[in-house]
Design a protein around this motif. Sequence first.
Motif, mmCIF file in Angstrom:
data_model
loop_
_atom_site.group_PDB
_atom_site.id
_atom_site.type_symbol
_atom_site.label_atom_id
_atom_site.label_comp_id
_atom_site.label_asym_id
_atom_site.label_seq_id
_atom_site.Cartn_x
_atom_site.Cartn_y
_atom_site.Cartn_z
ATOM 1 N N MET A 217 41.220 53.221 26.652
ATOM 2 C CA MET A 217 41.077 51.926 27.280
ATOM 3 C C MET A 217 40.673 52.144 28.739
ATOM 4 O O MET A 217 41.262 52.954 29.441
ATOM 5 N N LYS A 218 39.653 51.434 29.177
ATOM 6 C CA LYS A 218 39.186 51.577 30.539
ATOM 7 C C LYS A 218 40.184 50.910 31.477
ATOM 8 O O LYS A 218 40.743 49.868 31.165
ATOM 9 N N LYS A 219 40.361 51.535 32.610
ATOM 10 C CA LYS A 219 41.272 50.980 33.595
ATOM 11 C C LYS A 219 40.646 49.709 34.141
ATOM 12 O O LYS A 219 39.530 49.712 34.632
ATOM 13 N N PRO A 220 41.375 48.609 34.060
ATOM 14 C CA PRO A 220 40.825 47.354 34.551
ATOM 15 C C PRO A 220 40.762 47.337 36.071
ATOM 16 O O PRO A 220 41.537 47.998 36.746
ATOM 17 N N LYS B 92 46.990 43.585 39.160
ATOM 18 C CA LYS B 92 47.819 43.189 38.017
ATOM 19 C C LYS B 92 48.781 42.092 38.453
ATOM 20 O O LYS B 92 49.478 42.227 39.452
ATOM 21 N N THR C 23 41.186 38.577 34.168
ATOM 22 C CA THR C 23 40.874 39.206 32.892
ATOM 23 C C THR C 23 42.188 39.586 32.245
ATOM 24 O O THR C 23 43.201 39.814 32.914
ATOM 25 N N ASN D 169 43.724 42.496 29.785
ATOM 26 C CA ASN D 169 43.436 43.836 29.255
ATOM 27 C C ASN D 169 44.751 44.473 28.869
ATOM 28 O O ASN D 169 45.647 44.599 29.706
ATOM 29 N N GLY D 170 44.883 44.843 27.609
ATOM 30 C CA GLY D 170 46.098 45.504 27.147
ATOM 31 C C GLY D 170 47.332 44.633 27.280
ATOM 32 O O GLY D 170 48.415 45.132 27.544
ATOM 33 N N TYR E 284 44.983 40.429 34.974
ATOM 34 C CA TYR E 284 44.520 40.996 36.239
ATOM 35 C C TYR E 284 43.700 39.951 36.998
ATOM 36 O O TYR E 284 42.814 39.330 36.422
ATOM 37 N N THR F 214 40.793 39.372 39.352
ATOM 38 C CA THR F 214 39.612 40.165 39.707
ATOM 39 C C THR F 214 38.831 39.544 40.839
ATOM 40 O O THR F 214 39.050 38.454 41.240
#
Length: 168
Positions: free
Chosen positions: A69-72, A76, A159, A161-162, A166, A168
Amino acid sequence: MRQPIENDTAGGGTRRELLAGAGLAGLAGVAAACGGSESGTAPATPSETGQSSGTPAPAPPTNKSPEPMKKPSGTKLAKASAIPVGGGRVFAGRKVVVTQPEKGEFYAFSATCTHRGCTVGPVSGGTINCPCHGSKYSIEDASVQAGPAPRGLARRDVTVNGGEIYLT
């Protein structure tokens, strides 16, 4: 048992001369192998010319595991599960409010009321509520639902993610 090398002046020289000659011959071979072409570039390797070097090339690595998984990017804020469906949560320190009108549908808006700059308060009954003068904003698009606010809250980007939200 080691055999001594004899001085053979008739055969071409002393032991020292023989060793020096052998060293120069080896040096000449290395220089020829490392030398470049007339254009100043290094000679092509067997792989560049398509010729085999005699040893097989290693097989390219295979990635049998799923891509990590790409780091967002961004900051956070919270777990997605911390935002109630049909409601939201104010992050006063970040000056943002995050809402979830429908399950899995997240929106973020400025938490600064457009009337007098107060930080909006609780999110309930389908609206983001300002405790200072009673302005109410939609949890879906932050449009004004009740004044005195002159306009809706500014949109912010988030966004998921996981399972984490987050900013952005």
